[in-house]
Motif scaffolding. Structure first.
Motif, PDB file in Angstrom:
ATOM      1  N   MET A   1       0.838  -1.199   0.000  1.00  0.00           N
ATOM      2  CA  MET A   1       0.000   0.000   0.000  1.00  0.00           C
ATOM      3  C   MET A   1       0.874   1.251   0.000  1.00  0.00           C
ATOM      4  N   LYS A   2       1.559   1.468  -1.097  1.00  0.00           N
ATOM      5  CA  LYS A   2       2.318   2.697  -1.252  1.00  0.00           C
ATOM      6  C   LYS A   2       2.294   3.109  -2.715  1.00  0.00           C
ATOM      7  N   MET A   3       2.550   4.380  -2.957  1.00  0.00           N
ATOM      8  CA  MET A   3       2.472   4.896  -4.316  1.00  0.00           C
ATOM      9  C   MET A   3       3.718   4.508  -5.113  1.00  0.00           C
ATOM     10  N   TYR A   4       3.512   4.165  -6.366  1.00  0.00           N
ATOM     11  CA  TYR A   4       4.593   3.845  -7.284  1.00  0.00           C
ATOM     12  C   TYR A   4       4.610   4.882  -8.397  1.00  0.00           C
ATOM     13  N   GLU A   5       5.789   5.207  -8.856  1.00  0.00           N
ATOM     14  CA  GLU A   5       5.934   6.216  -9.895  1.00  0.00           C
ATOM     15  C   GLU A   5       6.637   5.620 -11.105  1.00  0.00           C
ATOM     16  N   ALA A   6       6.202   6.050 -12.268  1.00  0.00           N
ATOM     17  CA  ALA A   6       6.818   5.608 -13.518  1.00  0.00           C
ATOM     18  C   ALA A   6       6.574   6.688 -14.560  1.00  0.00           C
ATOM     19  N   VAL A   7       7.169   6.512 -15.719  1.00  0.00           N
ATOM     20  CA  VAL A   7       6.927   7.421 -16.832  1.00  0.00           C
ATOM     21  C   VAL A   7       6.652   6.599 -18.085  1.00  0.00           C
ATOM     22  N   VAL A   8       5.731   7.072 -18.890  1.00  0.00           N
ATOM     23  CA  VAL A   8       5.465   6.479 -20.197  1.00  0.00           C
ATOM     24  C   VAL A   8       6.134   7.368 -21.236  1.00  0.00           C
TER      25      VAL A   8
ATOM     26  N   TYR B   1       5.078  11.051 -20.249  1.00  0.00           N
ATOM     27  CA  TYR B   1       3.924  11.171 -19.359  1.00  0.00           C
ATOM     28  C   TYR B   1       4.252  10.528 -18.011  1.00  0.00           C
ATOM     29  N   PRO B   2       4.298  11.309 -16.956  1.00  0.00           N
ATOM     30  CA  PRO B   2       4.494  10.694 -15.631  1.00  0.00           C
ATOM     31  C   PRO B   2       3.246   9.954 -15.182  1.00  0.00           C
ATOM     32  N   VAL B   3       3.442   8.830 -14.509  1.00  0.00           N
ATOM     33  CA  VAL B   3       2.345   7.991 -14.032  1.00  0.00           C
ATOM     34  C   VAL B   3       2.520   7.755 -12.535  1.00  0.00           C
ATOM     35  N   HIS B   4       1.474   8.016 -11.761  1.00  0.00           N
ATOM     36  CA  HIS B   4       1.466   7.707 -10.336  1.00  0.00           C
ATOM     37  C   HIS B   4       0.469   6.581 -10.101  1.00  0.00           C
ATOM     38  N   GLY B   5       0.951   5.475  -9.587  1.00  0.00           N
ATOM     39  CA  GLY B   5       0.081   4.347  -9.250  1.00  0.00           C
ATOM     40  C   GLY B   5      -0.265   4.391  -7.771  1.00  0.00           C
ATOM     41  N   ILE B   6      -1.539   4.640  -7.455  1.00  0.00           N
ATOM     42  CA  ILE B   6      -1.987   4.744  -6.068  1.00  0.00           C
ATOM     43  C   ILE B   6      -2.820   3.506  -5.746  1.00  0.00           C
ATOM     44  N   PRO B   7      -2.339   2.616  -4.903  1.00  0.00           N
ATOM     45  CA  PRO B   7      -3.112   1.398  -4.592  1.00  0.00           C
ATOM     46  C   PRO B   7      -4.289   1.705  -3.680  1.00  0.00           C
ATOM     47  N   GLU B   8      -5.386   1.023  -3.918  1.00  0.00           N
ATOM     48  CA  GLU B   8      -6.587   1.162  -3.097  1.00  0.00           C
ATOM     49  C   GLU B   8      -6.911  -0.201  -2.496  1.00  0.00           C
ATOM     50  N   ALA B   9      -7.184  -0.209  -1.198  1.00  0.00           N
ATOM     51  CA  ALA B   9      -7.475  -1.469  -0.515  1.00  0.00           C
ATOM     52  C   ALA B   9      -8.669  -2.145  -1.163  1.00  0.00           C
ATOM     53  N   PRO B  10      -8.626  -3.458  -1.351  1.00  0.00           N
ATOM     54  CA  PRO B  10      -9.759  -4.147  -1.987  1.00  0.00           C
ATOM     55  C   PRO B  10     -10.996  -4.033  -1.117  1.00  0.00           C
ATOM     56  N   PRO B  11     -12.180  -3.951  -1.740  1.00  0.00           N
ATOM     57  CA  PRO B  11     -13.413  -3.849  -0.945  1.00  0.00           C
ATOM     58  C   PRO B  11     -13.626  -5.099  -0.113  1.00  0.00           C
TER      59      PRO B  11
ATOM     60  N   THR C   1       0.289   8.885   3.585  1.00  0.00           N
ATOM     61  CA  THR C   1       1.118   9.742   2.732  1.00  0.00           C
ATOM     62  C   THR C   1       2.005   8.937   1.792  1.00  0.00           C
ATOM     63  N   THR C   2       2.199   7.635   2.061  1.00  0.00           N
ATOM     64  CA  THR C   2       2.949   6.815   1.110  1.00  0.00           C
ATOM     65  C   THR C   2       2.119   6.463  -0.109  1.00  0.00           C
ATOM     66  N   GLY C   3       0.796   6.739  -0.073  1.00  0.00           N
ATOM     67  CA  GLY C   3      -0.014   6.554  -1.277  1.00  0.00           C
ATOM     68  C   GLY C   3      -1.168   5.604  -1.150  1.00  0.00           C
ATOM     69  N   GLY C   4      -1.259   4.800  -0.081  1.00  0.00           N
ATOM     70  CA  GLY C   4      -2.351   3.846   0.041  1.00  0.00           C
ATOM     71  C   GLY C   4      -3.671   4.529   0.367  1.00  0.00           C
ATOM     72  N   VAL C   5      -4.782   3.949  -0.143  1.00  0.00           N
ATOM     73  CA  VAL C   5      -6.115   4.505   0.071  1.00  0.00           C
ATOM     74  C   VAL C   5      -7.032   3.405   0.602  1.00  0.00           C
TER      75      VAL C   5
END
Length: 261
Positions: A30-37, A80-90, A217-221
């Motif tokens: 559960m943290k944000m990952y960054e990448a670029v396309v 294109y910068p990409v931010h991957g924000i993980p969201e807890a499964p329902p 703040t690490t990116g998890g929702v």
């Protein structure tokens, strides 16, 4: 991930056509990952795009083109910068129900478990007991809480109460107060439990669904369903009208006081 590079080559794009670029995100923590396309376009016939030598390429343009030795533009880059924000499964969570009679006030403690948090070296609490949250922020439906007690570094949680419509969100903002009062860390199961104090003071009967959204703040929702119910208020008073005779009017007066102007 910045260590994993994926190259797609050989895609041909006709004039006025679209190119779909798939981006797959499969987080394991559960943290944000960054990448670029990065998209690099070159002419199919191998020729370069000409440009006037007298026209100096500005700084932004220089970073988005590749120049050939003969002075032409060999390729054009889009980044294109990409931010991957993980969201807890329902999960099958029991919806927190806050019930109150209109024109009264209730106060409830609501616990929300945050699963999947992987502590960093500077995020491990010094003690396993409950950690109090020190904040002077007034109770509201949106806030940032800094948890510093027992931590070698500050850990932040952002929380917000969202509704189905902007009108209902505005209404709940006036009727609901939220305050994060405690945080508990279970290192064995990897669960952080946030304990909120929620005040509900409805002014009329209502039923409103909402979602408590917590973000690390690490990116998890994480999302938690809530339901606010305001039932009918108590009777203000009983008005007795005494008849003075058959088919004769009886009049009684009473005052109504408005709480607003």
């Amino acid at each position: 991930h910045h260590n994993n590079l994926l190259y797609l080559t050989g895609n041909q794009l006709a004039p006025r056509k679209k190119l779909d670029i798939p981006v797959l995100f499969t987080p394991d923590t559960m943290k944000m990952y960054e990448a670029v396309v990065v998209i690099h376009v070159m002419r199919k016939n191998g020729e370069n795009w000409p440009y006037e030598d007298t026209v100096e390429l500005n700084k932004d343009l220089k970073s988005s083109v590749t120049l050939a030795e003969n002075g032409g533009i060999q390729g054009i880059l889009w980044i294109y910068p990409v931010h991957g924000i993980p969201e807890a499964p329902p999960q099958k969570l029991v919806r927190a129900v806050i019930r109150c009679r209109a024109r009264q006030r209730v106060e409830r403690r609501v616990e929300v478990p945050l699963t999947g948090i992987v502590p960093c070296a500077n995020d491990v609490p010094a003690a396993r007991n409950s950690t109090r949250v020190n904040t002077n922020k007034p109770a509201n439906t949106q806030g940032v809480v800094q948890v510093t007690d027992g931590f070698s570094a500050t850990v932040e949680f952002l929380y917000e109460l969202q509704s189905q419509s902007a009108e209902m969100k505005s209404q709940l903002g006036d009727l609901v107060g939220m305050h994060l009062i405690e945080r508990q860390w279970d290192t064995e199961r990897g669960i952080v439990t946030l304990i909120f104090n929620i005040v509900f003071a409805p002014n009329k009967p209502m039923r409103s669904e909402a979602t408590l959204i917590v973000q690390h703040t690490t990116g998890g929702v994480w999302k938690f369903p809530m339901l606010f119910i305001a039932t009918e208020p108590e009777v203000d008073d009983v008005i007795n009208i005494e008849a003075i005779g058959l088919n004769k009017e009886s009049i009684v007066g009473f005052k109504l006081t408005s709480q607003t102007r």
